[in-house]
Write a protein that holds these residues in place. Structure first.
Motif, PDB file in Angstrom:
ATOM      1  N   GLY A 108       0.814  -1.209   0.000  1.00 43.64           N
ATOM      2  CA  GLY A 108       0.000   0.000   0.000  1.00 43.64           C
ATOM      3  C   GLY A 108       0.848   1.258   0.000  1.00 43.64           C
ATOM      4  O   GLY A 108       0.564   2.211  -0.749  1.00 43.64           O
ATOM      5  N   LEU A 109       1.894   1.288   0.810  1.00 42.01           N
ATOM      6  CA  LEU A 109       2.765   2.463   0.861  1.00 42.01           C
ATOM      7  C   LEU A 109       3.561   2.622  -0.434  1.00 42.01           C
ATOM      8  O   LEU A 109       3.812   3.741  -0.882  1.00 42.01           O
ATOM      9  N   THR A 110       3.954   1.497  -1.047  1.00 45.26           N
ATOM     10  CA  THR A 110       4.681   1.571  -2.316  1.00 45.26           C
ATOM     11  C   THR A 110       3.800   2.148  -3.417  1.00 45.26           C
ATOM     12  O   THR A 110       4.230   3.010  -4.195  1.00 45.26           O
ATOM     13  N   ILE A 111       2.555   1.682  -3.483  1.00 45.18           N
ATOM     14  CA  ILE A 111       1.622   2.200  -4.487  1.00 45.18           C
ATOM     15  C   ILE A 111       1.364   3.687  -4.256  1.00 45.18           C
ATOM     16  O   ILE A 111       1.314   4.487  -5.201  1.00 45.18           O
ATOM     17  N   LEU A 112       1.207   4.071  -2.978  1.00 49.03           N
ATOM     18  CA  LEU A 112       0.992   5.482  -2.658  1.00 49.03           C
ATOM     19  C   LEU A 112       2.181   6.325  -3.091  1.00 49.03           C
ATOM     20  O   LEU A 112       2.013   7.423  -3.649  1.00 49.03           O
ATOM     21  N   PHE A 113       3.388   5.817  -2.877  1.00 50.46           N
ATOM     22  CA  PHE A 113       4.591   6.541  -3.278  1.00 50.46           C
ATOM     23  C   PHE A 113       4.640   6.714  -4.796  1.00 50.46           C
ATOM     24  O   PHE A 113       4.892   7.813  -5.309  1.00 50.46           O
ATOM     25  N   LEU A 114       4.410   5.636  -5.536  1.00 50.67           N
ATOM     26  CA  LEU A 114       4.461   5.694  -6.992  1.00 50.67           C
ATOM     27  C   LEU A 114       3.335   6.547  -7.564  1.00 50.67           C
ATOM     28  O   LEU A 114       3.499   7.181  -8.615  1.00 50.67           O
ATOM     29  N   ALA A 115       2.199   6.563  -6.873  1.00 48.76           N
ATOM     30  CA  ALA A 115       1.056   7.331  -7.363  1.00 48.76           C
ATOM     31  C   ALA A 115       1.350   8.820  -7.398  1.00 48.76           C
ATOM     32  O   ALA A 115       0.686   9.570  -8.140  1.00 48.76           O
ATOM     33  N   GLN A 116       2.316   9.268  -6.635  1.00 57.57           N
ATOM     34  CA  GLN A 116       2.682  10.688  -6.655  1.00 57.57           C
ATOM     35  C   GLN A 116       3.100  11.128  -8.054  1.00 57.57           C
ATOM     36  O   GLN A 116       2.752  12.226  -8.500  1.00 57.57           O
ATOM     37  N   SER A 117       3.867  10.269  -8.745  1.00 62.28           N
ATOM     38  CA  SER A 117       4.290  10.607 -10.106  1.00 62.28           C
ATOM     39  C   SER A 117       3.203  10.284 -11.128  1.00 62.28           C
ATOM     40  O   SER A 117       3.102  10.942 -12.162  1.00 62.28           O
ATOM     41  N   TRP A 118       2.390   9.273 -10.831  1.00 64.86           N
ATOM     42  CA  TRP A 118       1.319   8.920 -11.769  1.00 64.86           C
ATOM     43  C   TRP A 118       0.265  10.017 -11.856  1.00 64.86           C
ATOM     44  O   TRP A 118      -0.228  10.333 -12.932  1.00 64.86           O
ATOM     45  N   PHE A 119      -0.094  10.607 -10.710  1.00 63.84           N
ATOM     46  CA  PHE A 119      -1.220  11.539 -10.659  1.00 63.84           C
ATOM     47  C   PHE A 119      -0.808  12.947 -10.222  1.00 63.84           C
ATOM     48  O   PHE A 119      -1.655  13.778  -9.910  1.00 63.84           O
ATOM     49  N   SER A 120       0.495  13.211 -10.174  1.00 62.79           N
ATOM     50  CA  SER A 120       1.026  14.555  -9.917  1.00 62.79           C
ATOM     51  C   SER A 120       0.504  15.171  -8.614  1.00 62.79           C
ATOM     52  O   SER A 120      -0.144  16.227  -8.611  1.00 62.79           O
ATOM     53  N   PHE A 121       0.760  14.490  -7.520  1.00 59.65           N
ATOM     54  CA  PHE A 121       0.467  15.071  -6.210  1.00 59.65           C
ATOM     55  C   PHE A 121       1.600  14.672  -5.270  1.00 59.65           C
ATOM     56  O   PHE A 121       2.471  13.871  -5.622  1.00 59.65           O
ATOM     57  N   GLU A 122       1.640  15.264  -4.088  1.00 57.17           N
ATOM     58  CA  GLU A 122       2.703  14.976  -3.133  1.00 57.17           C
ATOM     59  C   GLU A 122       2.111  14.589  -1.785  1.00 57.17           C
ATOM     60  O   GLU A 122       1.253  15.290  -1.248  1.00 57.17           O
ATOM     61  N   VAL A 123       2.554  13.473  -1.256  1.00 59.77           N
ATOM     62  CA  VAL A 123       2.132  13.026   0.068  1.00 59.77           C
ATOM     63  C   VAL A 123       2.853  13.866   1.121  1.00 59.77           C
ATOM     64  O   VAL A 123       4.064  14.085   1.033  1.00 59.77           O
ATOM     65  N   LEU A 124       2.115  14.341   2.092  1.00 64.50           N
ATOM     66  CA  LEU A 124       2.699  15.141   3.161  1.00 64.50           C
ATOM     67  C   LEU A 124       3.374  14.244   4.203  1.00 64.50           C
ATOM     68  O   LEU A 124       3.229  13.028   4.176  1.00 64.50           O
ATOM     69  N   TYR A 125       4.122  14.867   5.100  1.00 67.65           N
ATOM     70  CA  TYR A 125       4.729  14.189   6.251  1.00 67.65           C
ATOM     71  C   TYR A 125       5.758  13.134   5.851  1.00 67.65           C
ATOM     72  O   TYR A 125       5.782  12.035   6.409  1.00 67.65           O
ATOM     73  N   GLN A 126       6.607  13.449   4.870  1.00 68.15           N
ATOM     74  CA  GLN A 126       7.667  12.522   4.498  1.00 68.15           C
ATOM     75  C   GLN A 126       9.047  13.171   4.571  1.00 68.15           C
ATOM     76  O   GLN A 126      10.006  12.710   3.947  1.00 68.15           O
TER      77      GLN A 126
END
Length: 374
Positions: free
Chosen positions: A255-273
């Motif tokens: 789940g965390l890997t998909i969330l990380f990769l999704a940042q480049s797929w959908f052009s957003f940035e996860v906070l708190y990293q």
């Protein structure tokens, strides 16, 4: 921590749990070596894909894993609840270890100076240019831990955490819940207030430490508490041969890997990293990496006997010495890439060569320790 640290007689550690810890530490050190080389080549605008490590597909790097395992071993080796050593004894061992780290850090700093003197780009990227331009007087800044070159700042934060661990141990012995709440509270405050950090570190950015001790202490001290109560040994007994225990770490890591990769797929940035303040998402990812790899090793113990795993265990069993050598290899590889062979093929070759040399050193060091007079 070394392999002999966990055995009262100074011999090899007998349990599979310890082998899995060494394997994971070895993998972390290999990753750190490659990532440090990549730090030089990427900032020199290398064209081509980075050498594949988990850092390419996750929120955390190997440093978080290193701190987690080191903190765990401090608790498991020096402060186990069933042995319950005196605080004075615990403090003496950790402060001796801190002094040893300081000496190693100083030696490493001096050894790397010739490479920086002979490569202006390496000096600039590693921040050695601060010492070269400032002259001998700036050595005092290094000695008082005010300024540290690239790759050495992680050792300084580790020294601070080792040196202050007896204070956490006092709280942990008195009331474990209070100790963890104090650690979590300090972490929250440091994470929410970027100014709450040590002045100095690297002479770039906001002029504060790249590894904020007030934030990173949660990872180290939290793992230390787990080591005191031997949490991993309990988990291993339940997980060995039981595939159901693989499901949670696999799902969390995936789940965390998909969330990380999704940042480049959908052009957003996860906070708190944040790495400096070690954001909660980064902590969660580091825990998922440790949990997944160790669960696999517990599920199939025979994996630990495979040659690659045994080599990782050798590298991880004497982590202080191998880390110091890994930094030297990273600088040597960075120098060669910048000054002699600045292309992608050379980068891959230097990464592979550095890992092989790290393994050769670790085996040689283990042999020397085994054959030296008592």
């Amino acid at each position: 921590m070394t392999s002999s640290d966990t055995s009262p007689g100074g011999g090899p550690r007998p349990t599979r749990r310890d082998a899995s810890i060494d394997i994971l530490r070895g993998l972390a050190l290999i990753t750190i070596t490659i990532n440090h080389i990549t730090g030089f080549t990427d900032r020199m605008h290398m064209v081509g894909m980075q050498f594949p490590t988990l850092t390419l597909w996750g929120f955390s790097s190997a440093a978080e894993v290193f701190f987690l395992l080191s903190g765990y071993l401090v608790g498991a080796v020096y402060f186990r609840v069933d042995r319950d050593p005196a605080i004075a004894t615990f403090t003496d061992k950790l402060w001796r270890r801190t002094g040893k780290l300081y000496v190693y850090n100083l030696g490493l700093f001096l050894v790397l100076i010739p490479l920086a003197l002979n490569s202006p780009d390496l000096a600039r990227l590693s921040f050695y240019s601060y010492f070269i331009k400032g002259g001998p007087s700036t050595i005092v800044d290094f000695l008082i831990l005010y300024i540290q070159p690239y790759c050495l700042e992680i050792l300084v934060t580790y020294m601070v955490l080792l040196g202050t661990a007896p204070l956490f141990a006092l709280l942990l012995r008195w009331q474990p819940i209070v100790a963890l709440l104090v650690s979590a509270g300090l972490y929250w405050f440091a994470h929410e207030h970027a100014w709450f950090n040590v002045i100095g570190g690297s002479p770039v950015g906001d002029w504060r430490w790249n590894f904020n001790p007030a934030s990173w202490q949660l990872v180290f001290f939290g793992a230390m508490a787990a080591g005191r109560y031997r949490l991993l040994a309990r988990l291993e007994r339940r997980a060995e041969g039981n595939w159901h225990w693989l499901v949670p770490p696999v799902l969390l890591f995936a789940g965390l890997t998909i969330l990380f990769l999704a940042q480049s797929w959908f052009s957003f940035e996860v906070l708190y990293q944040s790495k400096i303040r070690i954001g909660p998402v980064r902590v969660a990812h580091a825990l998922s990496v440790c949990w997944l790899i160790m669960s696999i090793l517990w599920m199939w113990p025979r994996l630990q006997q495979l040659w690659p795993m045994r080599q990782c265990a050798v590298i991880g069993s004497n982590s202080l010495q191998t880390f110091v050598v890994s930094v030297a290899l990273s600088y040597a590889a960075g120098f060669l890439w910048i000054e002699v062979w600045p292309n992608h093929d050379a980068y891959i070759a230097l990464c592979l060569a550095s890992v092989i040399l790290l393994g050769l050193f670790a085996n040689s060091y283990r042999y020397w320790k085994a054959t030296r007079p008592a």
